[in-house]
Design a protein around this motif. Structure first.
Motif, PDB file in Angstrom:
ATOM      1  N   VAL A  18       0.653  -0.992   0.026  1.00 18.99           N
ATOM      2  CA  VAL A  18      -0.046  -0.240   0.255  1.00 18.99           C
ATOM      3  C   VAL A  18       1.101   1.172   0.016  1.00 18.99           C
ATOM      4  O   VAL A  18       0.469   1.950  -1.235  1.00 18.99           O
ATOM      5  CB  VAL A  18      -1.068  -0.088   1.288  1.00 18.99           C
ATOM      6  CG1 VAL A  18      -1.789   1.358   1.036  1.00 18.99           C
ATOM      7  CG2 VAL A  18      -1.688  -1.174   1.173  1.00 18.99           C
ATOM      8  N   LEU A  19       1.508   0.926   0.801  1.00 22.63           N
ATOM      9  CA  LEU A  19       2.782   2.362   1.169  1.00 22.63           C
ATOM     10  C   LEU A  19       3.583   2.361  -0.409  1.00 22.63           C
ATOM     11  O   LEU A  19       3.678   3.973  -0.612  1.00 22.63           O
ATOM     12  CB  LEU A  19       3.638   2.060   2.284  1.00 22.63           C
ATOM     13  CG  LEU A  19       3.282   2.113   3.257  1.00 22.63           C
ATOM     14  CD1 LEU A  19       4.103   2.400   4.837  1.00 22.63           C
ATOM     15  CD2 LEU A  19       1.952   3.766   3.952  1.00 22.63           C
ATOM     16  N   LEU A  20       3.947   1.852  -1.120  1.00 19.15           N
ATOM     17  CA  LEU A  20       4.511   1.537  -2.406  1.00 19.15           C
ATOM     18  C   LEU A  20       3.561   2.755  -3.087  1.00 19.15           C
ATOM     19  O   LEU A  20       4.078   3.152  -4.025  1.00 19.15           O
ATOM     20  CB  LEU A  20       4.452   0.940  -2.984  1.00 19.15           C
ATOM     21  CG  LEU A  20       6.245  -0.416  -2.286  1.00 19.15           C
ATOM     22  CD1 LEU A  20       6.355  -1.279  -3.021  1.00 19.15           C
ATOM     23  CD2 LEU A  20       6.917   0.605  -3.105  1.00 19.15           C
ATOM     24  N   SER A  21       1.989   2.531  -3.224  1.00 25.05           N
ATOM     25  CA  SER A  21       1.764   2.918  -4.118  1.00 25.05           C
ATOM     26  C   SER A  21       1.107   4.223  -4.148  1.00 25.05           C
ATOM     27  O   SER A  21       0.578   4.706  -5.073  1.00 25.05           O
ATOM     28  CB  SER A  21      -0.151   1.978  -4.329  1.00 25.05           C
ATOM     29  OG  SER A  21       0.062   0.971  -4.588  1.00 25.05           O
ATOM     30  N   ILE A  22       1.575   4.325  -2.650  1.00 29.79           N
ATOM     31  CA  ILE A  22       1.527   6.404  -2.448  1.00 29.79           C
ATOM     32  C   ILE A  22       2.555   7.113  -1.824  1.00 29.79           C
ATOM     33  O   ILE A  22       3.266   8.037  -1.294  1.00 29.79           O
ATOM     34  CB  ILE A  22       0.039   6.166  -0.994  1.00 29.79           C
ATOM     35  CG1 ILE A  22       1.180   5.647   0.148  1.00 29.79           C
ATOM     36  CG2 ILE A  22      -1.256   5.938  -2.118  1.00 29.79           C
ATOM     37  CD1 ILE A  22      -0.385   5.757   1.084  1.00 29.79           C
ATOM     38  N   GLN A  23       3.448   6.365  -2.614  1.00 28.00           N
ATOM     39  CA  GLN A  23       4.702   6.623  -1.636  1.00 28.00           C
ATOM     40  C   GLN A  23       5.347   7.674  -2.841  1.00 28.00           C
ATOM     41  O   GLN A  23       5.973   8.793  -1.951  1.00 28.00           O
ATOM     42  CB  GLN A  23       6.025   5.554  -2.591  1.00 28.00           C
ATOM     43  CG  GLN A  23       7.617   6.288  -2.971  1.00 28.00           C
ATOM     44  CD  GLN A  23       7.951   6.211  -1.441  1.00 28.00           C
ATOM     45  OE1 GLN A  23       7.601   4.889  -1.480  1.00 28.00           O
ATOM     46  NE2 GLN A  23       8.179   6.084  -0.448  1.00 28.00           N
ATOM     47  N   HIS A  24       4.600   8.136  -3.495  1.00 24.32           N
ATOM     48  CA  HIS A  24       4.772  10.005  -4.155  1.00 24.32           C
ATOM     49  C   HIS A  24       4.187  10.706  -2.906  1.00 24.32           C
ATOM     50  O   HIS A  24       4.392  12.164  -3.149  1.00 24.32           O
ATOM     51  CB  HIS A  24       3.331   9.957  -5.365  1.00 24.32           C
ATOM     52  CG  HIS A  24       2.368   9.976  -5.123  1.00 24.32           C
ATOM     53  ND1 HIS A  24       1.887   8.246  -4.992  1.00 24.32           N
ATOM     54  CD2 HIS A  24       1.376  10.663  -4.763  1.00 24.32           C
ATOM     55  CE1 HIS A  24       0.438   8.373  -5.286  1.00 24.32           C
ATOM     56  NE2 HIS A  24      -0.050   9.750  -4.608  1.00 24.32           N
ATOM     57  N   ARG A  25       3.728  10.758  -2.230  1.00 26.92           N
ATOM     58  CA  ARG A  25       3.223  11.200  -1.397  1.00 26.92           C
ATOM     59  C   ARG A  25       4.160  11.916  -0.563  1.00 26.92           C
ATOM     60  O   ARG A  25       3.856  12.678   0.635  1.00 26.92           O
ATOM     61  CB  ARG A  25       1.809  10.843  -0.511  1.00 26.92           C
ATOM     62  CG  ARG A  25       0.249  10.849  -1.138  1.00 26.92           C
ATOM     63  CD  ARG A  25      -0.145  10.230  -0.141  1.00 26.92           C
ATOM     64  NE  ARG A  25      -1.265  11.140   0.218  1.00 26.92           N
ATOM     65  CZ  ARG A  25      -1.948  11.905   0.370  1.00 26.92           C
ATOM     66  NH1 ARG A  25      -2.418  12.443  -1.446  1.00 26.92           N
ATOM     67  NH2 ARG A  25      -2.238  13.150   0.844  1.00 26.92           N
TER      68      ARG A  25
END
Length: 435
Positions: free
Chosen positions: A20-27
């Motif tokens: 999940v964190l990989l998917s929102i790493q841009h944040r």
């Protein structure tokens, strides 16, 4: 800006939170952390892949995670934060900024409280601890009712997992069903990537409790007053994310279309500043009839320059490469989402010029950023915002463009009204802040 994640009753929670964190790493790309069953944690500076490694795997079926982009506190303080209280152990991951954190910290310390970090997130733990209730759930509700904004949170307790948004809904938060459990994330794209079903956007002013053998319990702690951060649509969110049922990519396209409607300028090519400028450039291209070209190629192994804490200028040149075969001798409309400090755009214009462009018009599909943000974006010092100190003509000269066009505040507002998004915060554009 940060990204948060939570898992309840899902096997290998550590691995799920990692994905999940990989998917929102841009944040957030400065640090990553996770806390799972038994309040065992892994934290470190750097990207998710470098911090949450296979060797550090912790077994468990519940937990929370965080990726950090620092706006408050020391750079080396990493979430989630964990504490032992009379109401049980608690661990918190936070996206946003508590606007009156300094005042609340002072109140707590004058009452004998001790802080172990400089993070505003720790205020939440103290308010939970001093709440005049024995019940942990009621204590959280009391704490949130006294902290106005800005926060989206995941909270791990001995007996439950909670997810909450402030009453303005400034920062996003979602949850979805996954097999026999639930997953929480800052953006719905992460939940779809994992394979969640029944994805739900958490309402502003509510807290959702996840406990064993029960459906999620939704409790309202404050009156809903929608003022969602419009900059999430402009820049921060992934284009495949949706807020209030509206797709980010489609809103950015509409902003680009509105920019052409206001100025009507054409050229040989429309060139997007990748990645968040692409959707606006596509909209501009479609309505203007000007071809969309990849005049800039992005290295996706370099972080997002706006959210990097230092060396932005060096990062831009490593991140973007001009394509001379596309740009040489051309009149170019360069489309980006925003100009904050101006340093990044100045470098990009120089690069386009060096590649042989004959004329460069910079088009920004949002209004000038003239106000600081205290809700979780690193623009808290208004003196650093180039549009707050210079007129458009001076800005144009500074970045080296032949022409500069910004979307008007009126046009920007009209796009959100047309898209059907509920109330948004435009404080950085019009100085009209919710608090």
């Amino acid at each position: 800006m940060c990204g948060i994640a939570g898992v309840w009753n899902v096997d290998e929670a550590y691995n799920v939170i990692h994905d999940v964190l990989l998917s929102i790493q841009h944040r957030g790309q400065q640090a990553a952390g996770v806390v799972v069953n038994g309040f065992y944690g892994v934290k470190g500076e750097g990207l998710v892949e470098n911090v949450l490694t296979d060797e550090k795997f912790i077994p468990g079926n519940k937990g929370i995670g965080h990726v950090r982009y620092s706006t408050y506190g020391s750079l080396d303080e990493i979430q989630p934060l964990t504490a032992h209280t009379l109401k049980g152990r608690i661990s918190v991951a936070h996206n946003g900024n508590i606007v009156d954190a300094d005042e609340k910290r002072k109140f707590i310390m004058e009452s004998g409280g001790i802080f172990s970090t400089t993070l505003d997130t720790e205020v939440i733990i103290h308010y939970f601890s001093i709440a005049p209730y024995e019940s942990p759930k009621e204590s959280l509700q009391w704490a949130f009712s006294r902290i106005k904004a800005a926060y989206s949170l995941v909270i791990l307790h001995d007996s439950f997992l909670a997810a909450a948004r402030d009453q303005f809904g400034i920062r996003p938060l979602f949850y979805g069903k996954f097999h026999d459990g639930y997953i929480i994330a800052s953006e719905d794209c992460a939940l779809r990537t994992i394979g969640c079903e029944e994805i739900t956007e958490i309402d502003p002013g509510t807290i959702v409790f996840f406990t064993d053998n029960k459906d999620p319990e939704v409790v309202r702690f404050a009156k809903r007053t929608d003022r969602f951060c419009s900059f999430e649509f402009v820049y921060f969110a992934r284009p495949d994310s949706n807020f209030y049922g509206v797709n980010t990519h489609e809103v950015r396209k509409m902003l680009g279309m509105k920019l052409y409607e206001e100025y009507g300028l054409k050229a040989d090519a429309v060139v997007p500043v990748l990645d968040s400028g692409f959707s606006g450039a596509l909209g501009y291209s479609q309505v203007s009839g000007t071809p969309l070209e990849y005049g800039l190629i992005r290295n996706h192994y370099i972080g997002r320059s706006f959210i990097m804490p230092k060396n932005r200028q060096e990062i831009v040149r490593r991140k973007l490469s001009p394509l001379s075969s596309v740009l040489n001798g051309k009149e170019v409309i360069l489309i980006d989402d925003s100009i904050v400090r101006g340093t990044t755009m100045k470098i990009i214009v120089d690069m386009i010029r060096e590649a042989g462009a004959r004329k460069i018009t910079v088009g920004i599909h949002s209004p000038p950023v003239i106000g600081s943000c205290n809700y979780g974006i690193d623009t808290s010092r208004r003196s650093e915002l180039i549009a707050s100190n210079h007129e458009i003509e001076r800005l144009k000269e500074y970045i080296g463009a032949d022409e500069l066009m910004y979307l008007s505040v009126k046009g920007y507002r009209e796009v959100f009204e047309k898209s059907g998004v509920r109330g948004v915060c435009m404080g950085c554009f019009d100085l009209n802040y919710p608090i």
